[in-house]
Design a protein around this motif. Sequence first.
Motif, PDB file in Angstrom:
ATOM      1  N   LEU A  14       4.121 -12.928  -4.172  1.00 34.12           N
ATOM      2  CA  LEU A  14       4.533 -14.092  -3.382  1.00 34.12           C
ATOM      3  C   LEU A  14       5.174 -15.162  -4.258  1.00 34.12           C
ATOM      4  N   ILE A  15       4.636 -15.347  -5.437  1.00 36.32           N
ATOM      5  CA  ILE A  15       5.208 -16.323  -6.365  1.00 36.32           C
ATOM      6  C   ILE A  15       6.608 -15.877  -6.785  1.00 36.32           C
ATOM      7  N   GLN A  42      -3.998 -23.245   0.748  1.00 37.01           N
ATOM      8  CA  GLN A  42      -3.056 -22.422   0.001  1.00 37.01           C
ATOM      9  C   GLN A  42      -3.403 -20.945   0.159  1.00 37.01           C
ATOM     10  N   TRP A  43      -2.386 -20.119   0.353  1.00 35.58           N
ATOM     11  CA  TRP A  43      -2.443 -18.661   0.481  1.00 35.58           C
ATOM     12  C   TRP A  43      -3.099 -18.191   1.778  1.00 35.58           C
ATOM     13  N   LYS A  71       2.120 -21.367   0.988  1.00 32.31           N
ATOM     14  CA  LYS A  71       2.142 -21.271  -0.463  1.00 32.31           C
ATOM     15  C   LYS A  71       1.489 -22.481  -1.117  1.00 32.31           C
ATOM     16  N   LEU A  72       1.187 -23.480  -0.316  1.00 30.83           N
ATOM     17  CA  LEU A  72       0.407 -24.631  -0.772  1.00 30.83           C
ATOM     18  C   LEU A  72      -0.396 -25.128   0.423  1.00 30.83           C
ATOM     19  N   ASP A 130      10.074 -16.848  -5.033  1.00 29.89           N
ATOM     20  CA  ASP A 130      10.831 -18.048  -5.373  1.00 29.89           C
ATOM     21  C   ASP A 130      12.063 -17.743  -6.217  1.00 29.89           C
ATOM     22  N   THR A 131      12.154 -16.522  -6.768  1.00 29.06           N
ATOM     23  CA  THR A 131      13.316 -16.168  -7.583  1.00 29.06           C
ATOM     24  C   THR A 131      14.470 -15.606  -6.741  1.00 29.06           C
ATOM     25  N   ILE A 132      14.234 -15.335  -5.450  1.00 21.82           N
ATOM     26  CA  ILE A 132      15.287 -14.818  -4.569  1.00 21.82           C
ATOM     27  C   ILE A 132      16.136 -16.000  -4.104  1.00 21.82           C
ATOM     28  N   PRO A 133      17.450 -15.895  -4.248  1.00 21.27           N
ATOM     29  CA  PRO A 133      18.304 -17.012  -3.811  1.00 21.27           C
ATOM     30  C   PRO A 133      18.217 -17.244  -2.307  1.00 21.27           C
ATOM     31  N   VAL A 134      18.495 -18.457  -1.908  1.00 19.02           N
ATOM     32  CA  VAL A 134      18.462 -18.854  -0.503  1.00 19.02           C
ATOM     33  C   VAL A 134      19.880 -18.798   0.064  1.00 19.02           C
TER      34      VAL A 134
END
Length: 142
Positions: free
Chosen positions: A79-80, A25-26, A43-44, A83-87
């Motif tokens: 980086l976490i 991870q990272w 990220k994992l 995950d809030t940015i839409p795809v």
Amino acid sequence: YDHFHDKGLDKISYQEYSDKFPHDQWTVGLAGRPGGPDFYINKLDNTLIHGPGGQTNRHDLHNEADPCFGKIVEGLETLIDLDTIPVNEERGTALMYPVVILAAHVVVPKENPADGWRVVDRGTKLKKDDDIMPLPEVPHGV
């Protein structure tokens, strides 16, 4: 891509996987087959996916594995937040908005690794005892 190409950063001098540098991870890995060069942030733990035998897809890569060449030591909260940015569903997993890396540095453990990291100045040749990886167990984000 052009700004990397113009600076000669569009190729890497090696593309061999080493089990000394797993895709924990990272960490930062290099994708280059078949379409690269490109990098990604794990990220994992992706050791099974990006290590030997993990590249089983339509591109017959057998046991080819991606090299892992870095580790994120600061800015994990950013980086976490990605995950809030839409795809953009039309482009698969591509983010709807561009994300730009403004700075990156080579760091090595300080003389006492528990004290964190020191930035290696641009153009500085690393000494053999500047052990970049495997990284010691020190608190990240220091």
